[in-house]
Design an enzyme around this catalytic site. Sequence first.
Site, PDB file in Angstrom:
ATOM      1  N   MET A 123       5.481  56.949  95.160  1.00 33.12           N
ATOM      2  CA  MET A 123       6.518  57.848  94.651  1.00 33.12           C
ATOM      3  C   MET A 123       6.148  59.316  94.849  1.00 33.12           C
ATOM      4  O   MET A 123       7.008  60.154  95.101  1.00 33.12           O
ATOM      5  CB  MET A 123       6.766  57.569  93.168  1.00 33.12           C
TER       6      MET A 123
ATOM      7  N   LYS B 104      15.591  49.582  94.268  1.00 32.19           N
ATOM      8  CA  LYS B 104      16.275  50.633  95.050  1.00 32.19           C
ATOM      9  C   LYS B 104      15.232  51.439  95.816  1.00 32.19           C
ATOM     10  O   LYS B 104      14.290  51.980  95.223  1.00 32.19           O
ATOM     11  CB  LYS B 104      17.047  51.543  94.097  1.00 32.19           C
TER      12      LYS B 104
ATOM     13  N   ASP C 202      16.599  61.345  98.622  1.00 28.43           N
ATOM     14  CA  ASP C 202      18.012  61.407  98.239  1.00 28.43           C
ATOM     15  C   ASP C 202      18.469  62.853  98.138  1.00 28.43           C
ATOM     16  O   ASP C 202      18.211  63.537  97.151  1.00 28.43           O
ATOM     17  CB  ASP C 202      18.221  60.692  96.898  1.00 28.43           C
TER      18      ASP C 202
ATOM     19  N   SER D 211      27.935  64.874  98.979  1.00 29.09           N
ATOM     20  CA  SER D 211      27.974  65.393  97.592  1.00 29.09           C
ATOM     21  C   SER D 211      26.569  65.924  97.273  1.00 29.09           C
ATOM     22  O   SER D 211      25.836  65.371  96.446  1.00 29.09           O
ATOM     23  CB  SER D 211      28.357  64.282  96.608  1.00 29.09           C
TER      24      SER D 211
ATOM     25  N   LYS E 213      23.084  67.516  96.322  1.00 29.20           N
ATOM     26  CA  LYS E 213      22.470  67.900  95.040  1.00 29.20           C
ATOM     27  C   LYS E 213      22.135  69.398  95.055  1.00 29.20           C
ATOM     28  O   LYS E 213      21.965  69.975  96.129  1.00 29.20           O
ATOM     29  CB  LYS E 213      21.160  67.136  94.835  1.00 29.20           C
TER      30      LYS E 213
ATOM     31  N   ARG F  34      12.041  62.641  96.470  1.00 31.62           N
ATOM     32  CA  ARG F  34      11.153  61.791  97.269  1.00 31.62           C
ATOM     33  C   ARG F  34      10.802  60.520  96.492  1.00 31.62           C
ATOM     34  O   ARG F  34      10.390  59.518  97.069  1.00 31.62           O
ATOM     35  CB  ARG F  34       9.869  62.548  97.632  1.00 31.62           C
TER      36      ARG F  34
ATOM     37  N   ASP G 270      12.948  58.764  94.716  1.00 31.69           N
ATOM     38  CA  ASP G 270      14.147  57.985  94.411  1.00 31.69           C
ATOM     39  C   ASP G 270      13.999  56.528  94.874  1.00 31.69           C
ATOM     40  O   ASP G 270      14.896  55.720  94.701  1.00 31.69           O
ATOM     41  CB  ASP G 270      15.387  58.637  95.041  1.00 31.69           C
TER      42      ASP G 270
ATOM     43  N   ASP H  38      26.569  60.798  96.122  1.00 29.22           N
ATOM     44  CA  ASP H  38      25.289  60.848  95.419  1.00 29.22           C
ATOM     45  C   ASP H  38      25.122  59.675  94.443  1.00 29.22           C
ATOM     46  O   ASP H  38      24.088  59.516  93.822  1.00 29.22           O
ATOM     47  CB  ASP H  38      25.142  62.186  94.681  1.00 29.22           C
TER      48      ASP H  38
ATOM     49  N   GLU I 195      24.648  56.653  95.340  1.00 34.16           N
ATOM     50  CA  GLU I 195      24.376  55.781  96.496  1.00 34.16           C
ATOM     51  C   GLU I 195      23.499  54.587  96.157  1.00 34.16           C
ATOM     52  O   GLU I 195      23.571  53.551  96.809  1.00 34.16           O
ATOM     53  CB  GLU I 195      23.742  56.594  97.639  1.00 34.16           C
TER      54      GLU I 195
ATOM     55  N   ARG J  62      23.573  52.449  93.827  1.00 34.09           N
ATOM     56  CA  ARG J  62      24.333  51.232  93.475  1.00 34.09           C
ATOM     57  C   ARG J  62      24.926  50.558  94.715  1.00 34.09           C
ATOM     58  O   ARG J  62      25.179  49.362  94.708  1.00 34.09           O
ATOM     59  CB  ARG J  62      25.410  51.576  92.439  1.00 34.09           C
TER      60      ARG J  62
END
Length: 486
Positions: free
Chosen positions: A169, A247, A252, A257, A259, A268, A270, A329, A331, A333
């Site tokens: 992560m 996920k 991201d 849309s 951020k 990084r 996400d 954003d 995404e 899901r």
Amino acid sequence: GLVLGIYSSEKDGGAAQFTSAGDAFDRLVSGKLRELLSICGPPLKKGKTRIFHGLHQDFPSVVVVGLGKKNAGVNDQENWNEGKENIRAAVAVGCRQIQDLEMPCVEVDPCGDAQAAAEGAVLGLHEYNELKQKKKPVVTPQLHGSTESEAWQKGVTYAEGQNLARYLMEAPANYITPIKFAEHIEQKLRSFSNVKIHIRPESWIAAQQMGAFLSVAKGSAEPPIFLEIHYLGGANTNDSPLVFVGKGVTFDSGGISLKPSSGMDAMRADMGGAATVCSAIVTAAALNLPLNIIGLAPLCENMPSGKANKPGDVVRAKNGKTIQVDNTDAEGRLLLADALCYAHNFNARAIVNAATLTGAMDVALGSAATGVFTNSSWLWSHLYEASLLTGDRVWRMPLFEHYTKQVTDCALADLSNIGKYSRAGGACTAAAFLKEFVTASHWAHLDIAGVMSNKDEVPYLRKGMAGRPTRTLVEFAARLSQDSHN
């Protein structure tokens, strides 16, 4: 160096009480440790330390740490085992002090719970400094004494699993791309004969008709990967597996849309869901847990480009349902929708997905606990019991029909990827969306957005990406494996 624990006295002003290792060391130095502690100020409070030099030739420096009350057990108000948490926090502080003294090795008092002590030591010393020229000195923690070596080793394995998730992560998104993530996990599992890994390319994803996942990936120059891990630890390889889904958005940006730029670098991480579930499987393999686990991680980047999803686009998921992408954003899901459909191929005992899914989850619970949405009270009780032991808490959230209506009331498609009242109950509408892709009777969705990083809330984790709730997932799998044994 040596780290020793000491309990607070039950009565105000009473003498503090050593652990058995502390008592033994005090006898070794003819009572000098007790004498020094009594003359250098008030009794040690929980998590506070005193450091002594030159008491014994084998240990140039001895750190004494406050463990709080001796018989602290499960605290119903806090939903964790307070004694274990106290040990983790105290040991971490002690080990860091030895690290500051640049000693290469530290022996750790098991403090009555060697697993918790090992977790505190190994988690407390971890820091991501791969890319720095100046690194903190490496300190190797070891058990002081030899009576609890099995529990100590188990704690080391649990903590190393969480540290693997922290590493993945924390690493920059240009170092952990979808393919590099998959290769890193493959390398960690290479030595286990009962693990099979499939690194599925874009052509396979397309053949599986994972249109929702592909729609997110197409905005980036990095090709998507679908990572599939089979850990066959069960007595019978045909036994129904536990399926973990994570996920894996390795960066991201929000897509079209977009951020805000402030804090976007944290995205990084996400792929925290994929990092925690894959690390939990690596840990299960290291512990040789007697059950079958399948791990699924859809991996890609969410980037703005001429090919990216546009707000209002409609995409088709693996189960045929159409989705109006009202916010690019939202995404995670979309990836999970297809991965959850695929998870139903395995006749799972339970499907558990983890995702840094919604900012709304962070607003609801902050970093205190992972939000759990589940259709199964059996599954919930196992996750909850596991979290009491690990101190990495979970909290049950609602999966009401109330929220389902807000994602199914959609102008152009079967579902919208955001709730129609926009921000209201955002974590709950996201969970309701996922539920539309689940037919299994034992499914849980863990929204880990709030526990993604640590500032100073968990005292035995340094600042940075937290790798939570890896240990809770491992403990949950261990409990499930005991269930199938009994």
